[in-house]
Design a protein around this motif. Structure first.
Motif, PDB file in Angstrom:
ATOM      1  N   THR A  19       0.841  -1.185   0.018  1.00 43.20           N
ATOM      2  CA  THR A  19       0.011   0.037  -0.079  1.00 43.20           C
ATOM      3  C   THR A  19       0.823   1.311   0.069  1.00 43.20           C
ATOM      4  OG1 THR A  19      -1.712  -1.340   0.995  1.00 43.20           O
ATOM      5  CG2 THR A  19      -1.763   1.218   1.099  1.00 43.20           C
ATOM      6  N   LYS A  20       1.937   1.346   0.837  1.00 47.90           N
ATOM      7  CA  LYS A  20       2.716   2.571   1.142  1.00 47.90           C
ATOM      8  C   LYS A  20       3.601   2.696  -0.715  1.00 47.90           C
ATOM      9  CE  LYS A  20       2.273   3.979   5.037  1.00 47.90           C
ATOM     10  NZ  LYS A  20       1.493   5.194   5.461  1.00 47.90           N
ATOM     11  N   LEU A  21       4.081   1.604  -1.085  1.00 43.96           N
ATOM     12  CA  LEU A  21       4.611   1.752  -2.215  1.00 43.96           C
ATOM     13  C   LEU A  21       3.846   2.302  -3.349  1.00 43.96           C
ATOM     14  CD1 LEU A  21       6.811  -1.566  -1.933  1.00 43.96           C
ATOM     15  CD2 LEU A  21       7.573   0.822  -2.004  1.00 43.96           C
ATOM     16  N   ILE A  22       2.421   1.671  -3.396  1.00 48.68           N
ATOM     17  CA  ILE A  22       1.636   1.923  -4.464  1.00 48.68           C
ATOM     18  C   ILE A  22       1.528   3.661  -4.370  1.00 48.68           C
ATOM     19  CG2 ILE A  22      -0.786   1.716  -5.197  1.00 48.68           C
ATOM     20  CD1 ILE A  22      -0.686  -1.034  -4.870  1.00 48.68           C
ATOM     21  N   GLU A  23       1.160   4.096  -2.949  1.00 47.11           N
ATOM     22  CA  GLU A  23       0.952   5.626  -2.699  1.00 47.11           C
ATOM     23  C   GLU A  23       2.033   6.289  -3.071  1.00 47.11           C
ATOM     24  OE1 GLU A  23       0.212   5.806   1.395  1.00 47.11           O
ATOM     25  OE2 GLU A  23      -1.596   4.829   1.436  1.00 47.11           O
ATOM     26  N   ASN A  24       3.262   5.650  -3.282  1.00 53.46           N
ATOM     27  CA  ASN A  24       4.358   6.478  -3.596  1.00 53.46           C
ATOM     28  C   ASN A  24       4.826   6.293  -4.994  1.00 53.46           C
ATOM     29  OD1 ASN A  24       5.675   8.107  -1.425  1.00 53.46           O
ATOM     30  ND2 ASN A  24       4.924   6.161  -0.451  1.00 53.46           N
ATOM     31  N   ASN A  25       3.863   5.644  -5.960  1.00 55.41           N
ATOM     32  CA  ASN A  25       3.959   5.725  -7.241  1.00 55.41           C
ATOM     33  C   ASN A  25       5.042   4.479  -7.672  1.00 55.41           C
ATOM     34  OD1 ASN A  25       1.768   7.464  -7.729  1.00 55.41           O
ATOM     35  ND2 ASN A  25       3.165   8.872  -7.579  1.00 55.41           N
ATOM     36  N   VAL A  26       5.343   3.572  -7.016  1.00 57.39           N
ATOM     37  CA  VAL A  26       6.285   2.614  -7.337  1.00 57.39           C
ATOM     38  C   VAL A  26       5.571   1.715  -8.279  1.00 57.39           C
ATOM     39  CG1 VAL A  26       7.803   0.745  -6.473  1.00 57.39           C
ATOM     40  CG2 VAL A  26       7.596   2.933  -5.200  1.00 57.39           C
ATOM     41  N   SER A  27       6.473   1.329  -9.269  1.00 60.74           N
ATOM     42  CA  SER A  27       5.765   0.357 -10.416  1.00 60.74           C
ATOM     43  C   SER A  27       5.312  -0.991  -9.780  1.00 60.74           C
ATOM     44  CB  SER A  27       6.923   0.288 -11.747  1.00 60.74           C
ATOM     45  OG  SER A  27       7.233  -1.240 -11.553  1.00 60.74           O
ATOM     46  N   SER A  28       4.204  -1.636 -10.180  1.00 55.89           N
ATOM     47  CA  SER A  28       3.772  -2.819  -9.694  1.00 55.89           C
ATOM     48  C   SER A  28       4.787  -3.950 -10.192  1.00 55.89           C
ATOM     49  CB  SER A  28       2.409  -2.947 -10.423  1.00 55.89           C
ATOM     50  OG  SER A  28       2.350  -2.915 -11.817  1.00 55.89           O
ATOM     51  N   ILE A  29       5.616  -3.651 -11.211  1.00 60.40           N
ATOM     52  CA  ILE A  29       6.625  -4.689 -11.547  1.00 60.40           C
ATOM     53  C   ILE A  29       7.651  -4.802 -10.492  1.00 60.40           C
ATOM     54  CG2 ILE A  29       8.418  -5.226 -13.295  1.00 60.40           C
ATOM     55  CD1 ILE A  29       6.510  -3.971 -15.479  1.00 60.40           C
ATOM     56  N   LEU A  30       8.154  -3.588 -10.230  1.00 65.19           N
ATOM     57  CA  LEU A  30       9.013  -3.331  -8.843  1.00 65.19           C
ATOM     58  C   LEU A  30       8.389  -4.065  -7.713  1.00 65.19           C
ATOM     59  CD1 LEU A  30      11.001   0.035  -9.365  1.00 65.19           C
ATOM     60  CD2 LEU A  30      11.686  -2.480  -9.793  1.00 65.19           C
ATOM     61  N   ILE A  31       7.168  -3.737  -7.374  1.00 65.49           N
ATOM     62  CA  ILE A  31       6.589  -4.494  -6.122  1.00 65.49           C
ATOM     63  C   ILE A  31       6.599  -5.991  -6.291  1.00 65.49           C
ATOM     64  CG2 ILE A  31       4.533  -4.474  -4.669  1.00 65.49           C
ATOM     65  CD1 ILE A  31       3.958  -1.483  -5.602  1.00 65.49           C
ATOM     66  N   HIS A  32       6.168  -6.390  -7.402  1.00 61.77           N
ATOM     67  CA  HIS A  32       6.204  -8.052  -7.640  1.00 61.77           C
ATOM     68  C   HIS A  32       7.523  -8.574  -7.425  1.00 61.77           C
ATOM     69  CE1 HIS A  32       4.858 -11.634  -9.079  1.00 61.77           C
ATOM     70  NE2 HIS A  32       5.771 -11.631  -9.954  1.00 61.77           N
ATOM     71  N   GLU A  33       8.413  -7.687  -8.042  1.00 60.97           N
ATOM     72  CA  GLU A  33      10.165  -8.314  -7.954  1.00 60.97           C
ATOM     73  C   GLU A  33      10.351  -8.123  -6.549  1.00 60.97           C
ATOM     74  OE1 GLU A  33      12.303  -6.247 -10.678  1.00 60.97           O
ATOM     75  OE2 GLU A  33      11.083  -7.024 -12.300  1.00 60.97           O
ATOM     76  N   LEU A  34       9.966  -7.325  -5.860  1.00 58.70           N
ATOM     77  CA  LEU A  34      10.383  -7.185  -4.201  1.00 58.70           C
ATOM     78  C   LEU A  34       9.815  -8.122  -3.399  1.00 58.70           C
ATOM     79  CD1 LEU A  34      11.588  -5.564  -1.905  1.00 58.70           C
ATOM     80  CD2 LEU A  34       9.425  -4.468  -1.724  1.00 58.70           C
ATOM     81  N   PHE A  35       8.616  -8.389  -3.768  1.00 58.74           N
ATOM     82  CA  PHE A  35       8.130  -9.704  -2.859  1.00 58.74           C
ATOM     83  C   PHE A  35       8.644 -10.907  -3.420  1.00 58.74           C
ATOM     84  CE2 PHE A  35       4.288  -6.496  -1.947  1.00 58.74           C
ATOM     85  CZ  PHE A  35       4.864  -6.273  -1.023  1.00 58.74           C
ATOM     86  N   GLU A  36       8.888 -11.098  -4.604  1.00 61.74           N
ATOM     87  CA  GLU A  36       9.583 -12.428  -5.142  1.00 61.74           C
ATOM     88  C   GLU A  36      10.867 -12.437  -4.285  1.00 61.74           C
ATOM     89  OE1 GLU A  36       9.763 -12.327  -9.355  1.00 61.74           O
ATOM     90  OE2 GLU A  36       7.928 -13.502  -9.641  1.00 61.74           O
TER      91      GLU A  36
END
Length: 160
Positions: A19-36
């Motif tokens: 949620t925090k990353l999305i609020e800061n306009n971080v790309s969904s691809i980077l979020i996915h890679e982070l969780f991987e």
């Protein structure tokens, strides 16, 4: 201190972070890679550092820095560009000494580049310095002219 995290705690933490990353306009691809990366037991510290740098580089926006005043679009960077324009594009007396000093370094640059190329390819330094001089002069002149024309055009558009 107990550092164990339940699956439920992990899911909550992940969701909050997402949620925090999305609020800061971080790309969904980077979020996915982070969780991987989080979920991969073979992830190394370098993997996490790489992800951190990629995310932080996406977060940095010039308008969020101190180079902008009072949420104004007019920035210190613009003023610096204006001064560079006066230095290299105009014959402004304010920068006459600096301009002379800058262009007097040209011969030293040619000698340095010529020596480097000569050492790399085993050529005679005197033979290559003329070629290096011509190439550098052309590159510098094209870059200077292109930048000056661009900056002049932008100034004209702003004044309309």
């Amino acid at each position: 201190m107990n550092w164990t995290m339940t699956d439920q705690d992990y899911k909550i933490l992940k969701k909050d972070l997402e949620t925090k990353l999305i609020e800061n306009n971080v790309s969904s691809i980077l979020i996915h890679e982070l969780f991987e990366t989080f979920d991969d037991p073979d992830s190394t510290e370098e993997d996490f550092t790489s992800m951190q740098l990629r995310i932080l580089s996406g977060l940095s926006k010039p308008e969020d820095t101190n180079f902008y005043y009072n949420n104004s679009r007019k920035s210190v960077i613009k003023y610096i560009e204006d001064e560079i324009f006066k230095l290299i594009c105009l014959k402004d007396e304010e920068y006459a000494k600096e301009r002379t000093s800058l262009f007097s370094k040209y011969e030293s640059i040619i000698a340095l580049v010529s020596a480097s190329i000569s050492a790399k390819f085993g050529l005679e330094s005197g033979l290559i310095s003329g070629l290096v001089s011509s190439m550098l002069l052309a590159i510098f002149k094209m870059g200077k002219n292109a930048w000056c024309v661009r900056k002049s055009d932008l100034s004209k558009e702003t004044n309309k």
